[in-house]
Scaffold this active site. Structure first.
Site, short mmCIF file in Angstrom:
data_model
loop_
_atom_site.label_atom_id
_atom_site.label_comp_id
_atom_site.label_asym_id
_atom_site.label_seq_id
_atom_site.Cartn_x
_atom_site.Cartn_y
_atom_site.Cartn_z
N SER A 38 -28.74 -5.91 62.29
CA SER A 38 -29.45 -7.15 62.64
C SER A 38 -28.61 -8.02 63.55
O SER A 38 -27.37 -8.03 63.46
CB SER A 38 -29.79 -7.92 61.36
OG SER A 38 -30.34 -9.19 61.66
N CYS A 83 -35.55 -13.83 52.22
CA CYS A 83 -36.74 -13.15 52.74
C CYS A 83 -37.77 -12.82 51.68
O CYS A 83 -38.83 -12.29 51.99
CB CYS A 83 -36.33 -11.86 53.45
SG CYS A 83 -35.10 -12.09 54.73
#
Length: 376
Positions: free
Chosen positions: A197, A316
Site C-alpha cells: 500500500s 477499515c
C-alpha cells in the site's frame, strides 16, 4: 473539541512524506495520458516507470513484477478473486486474524473458505496449516498476512514459505504493514503474489500495488486497454504513482532516523503496571494494549479531546469502535478486548509525542478510576 495535534495512528495511514508531496505536486503539473505516444504522454510514462523501479527496489522485486492498483484492497481482491479463477483453486485458506479486505475477498470467490486459528501470541497456527496442506483435495489459494495491522504481530513467513513453497498450492501474502518496515525479497521468496500500500508508507491514499511472479501473470481482475502490462486496465494515476515511488525511496531512511522501535519501547515502559500488551513477536512500531476496566471508547474520546489520535484496531472495519476479531481469535476475554487501544508510530513520531500520550492516557485513567471509586 480541539484539533488533533499529535498523530499516533500510522497503521491506519502514515502522514504524507515531504518527498512524496514534492513528487505529487510536480506530477500534477504535467498534462496527458501515459499511454499516449507523444511527448506529454512519454513524460508521464517516464514517471510511472521510475516509480515502478522504486517500489520494486523496496520490495526486492523485479520492476516487471509490480502492478499498480488503486489501493491495497484492490490488489488483494485481484490476487484472491483473480487468483482463484486463474489457478482453478478448490478452496481459499485464510487465518482468523486477516484484514477484512482478505476475508471478504475470500468469501466473494464463492469457494469454500478454510480458516486457520491464531495462537495466544497472535501467530498463525502452523500445525493446522500443515495439516490442511497435507490433506488438500485440489489446489489451494493460501492467503495470509505478514504483519497484523491491529497487534503488529509478525507472522513466521519463513516457515509459511517453507510449508507452502514446495507444494503446488498458490501463496498470497498481504504485506501491507510489513512494506517499508521489514526487509522484503519478493523475487527470491516463495509467495506467488504480495500486496502493498502507498498510504501506509507516506504516500497519498488511492495507490497500491500487487506484485506477481511470472507464473502468476495470468491473474486478472480489471479488463481494459492494456495498461500495467495488460494486468490491470484503466488509465494510470501518474501523480499518485510518482508519489508512491518517492515514498518507497524515502521511507526506510526516514523510519530509521525516527528510531521508531526505541519510541515504542519508551511507550511500553511507561504504561501502567496493570496494562496487558497483546501479541508475542511484534513489529517495532505498534503496541496494542489494554488496562482492565477502562473501555477503549472512553479512552479514545478523552485522548481525542486532548489532541491525541489513536485507534482501537483496524480503521477499515466499520468506522466505529467495536470488538476485535483478532483479539477474539487470540483468546482474549471480551471484557479485556473492549479496553484495547492501538498506538502506532511512524516516520515523523517523536519522544515528545510518546510523552504526551502517556501523560494524557494517565490523566484519563485517573479520572475514570476516581469516578468508578465514587460510584462504588
Amino acid at each position: 473539541m480541539t484539533k488533533a495535534a499529535i498523530y499516533l495512528d500510522h497503521n491506519a495511514a502514515s502522514p504524507l512524506l515531504p518527498e512524496a508531496r514534492a513528487a505529487l505536486v510536480a506530477a500534477l503539473e504535467l498534462t496527458g495520458n501515459a499511454s499516449s505516444v507523444h511527448g506529454h504522454g512519454r513524460a508521464l510514462r517516464n514517471l510511472i516507470d521510475t516509480a515502478r523501479g522504486q517500489v520494486a527496489a523496496l520490495a526486492g522485486a523485479d520492476r516487471k513484477q509490480v502492478v499498480f492498483t488503486g489501493s491495497a484492497t484492490e490488489a488483494i481482491t485481484q490476487a484472491i478473486i483473480g487468483g482463484a479463477k486463474a489457478f482453478s483453486s478448490a478452496a481459499v485458506v485464510i487465518s482468523a486474524g486477516e484484514h477484512a479486505a482478505v476475508s471478504k475477498a475470500a468469501e466473494m470467490t464463492g469457494l469454500p473458505v478454510i480458516t486457520i486459528g491464531l495462537l495466544a501470541d497472535g501467530s498463525i497456527d502452523l500445525d493446522q496449516l500443515e495439516e490442511i496442506l497435507q490433506h488438500a483435495a485440489g489446489n489451494l489459494l493460501v492467503c495470509l498476512h505478514w504483519v497484523n495491522n491491529e497487534t503488529g504481530v509478525v507472522q513466521p513467513v519463513g516457515r509459511i514459505n517453507a510449508l507452502v513453497g514446495p507444494t503446488p498450492h498458490t501463496l498470497f501474502i498481504d504485506a501491507v504493514q510489513a512494506f517499508g518496515k521489514l526487509p522484503l525479497d519478493f523475487a527470491a521468496s516463495a509467495p506467488d503474489m504480495i500486496a502493498v500500500s502507498g498510504h501506509k508508507i507516506g504516500a497519498p491514499a488511492g495507490i497500491g500495488a500487487l506484485l506477481v511472479k511470472s507464473h502468476a501473470d495470468v491473474v486478472r481482475l480489471i479488463p481494459g486497454g492494456g495498461q500495467e502490462q495488460g494486468r490491470r486496465g484503466g488509465t494510470e494515476a501518474a501523480a499518485l504513482i510518482a508519489s508512491f515511488g518517492a515514498a518507497a525511496s524515502a521511507i526506510a531512511d526516514r523510519y530509521a532516523a525516527a528510531n521508531v522501535p526505541a519510541l515504542i519501547a519508551q511507550l511500553e515502559a511507561s504504561l501502567p503496571s496493570d496494562a496487558v500488551v497483546f501479541g508475542g513477536t511484534r513489529l517495532g512500531n505498534v503496541v496494542n494494549f489494554a488496562v482492565p476496566g477502562i473501555k477503549n471508547a472512553t479512552a479514545m474520546m478523552g485522548l481525542d479531546l486532548l489532541g491525541l489520535s489513536v485507534s482501537s484496531g483496524s480503521a477499515c472495519s466499520s468506522g466505529k469502535v467495536g470488538p476485535s476479531h483478532v483479539l477474539a481469535a487470540m483468546g482474549v476475554a471480551p471484557e479485556l478486548a473492549d479496553c484495547a487501544l492501538r498506538v502506532s508510530l511512524g516516520w515523523n513520531s517523536t519522544g515528545d509525542d510518546v510523552d504526551a500520550f502517556v501523560a494524557g492516557y494517565r490523566s484519563i485513567l485517573e479520572r475514570q478510576r476516581a469516578r468508578q471509586g465514587q460510584a462504588a
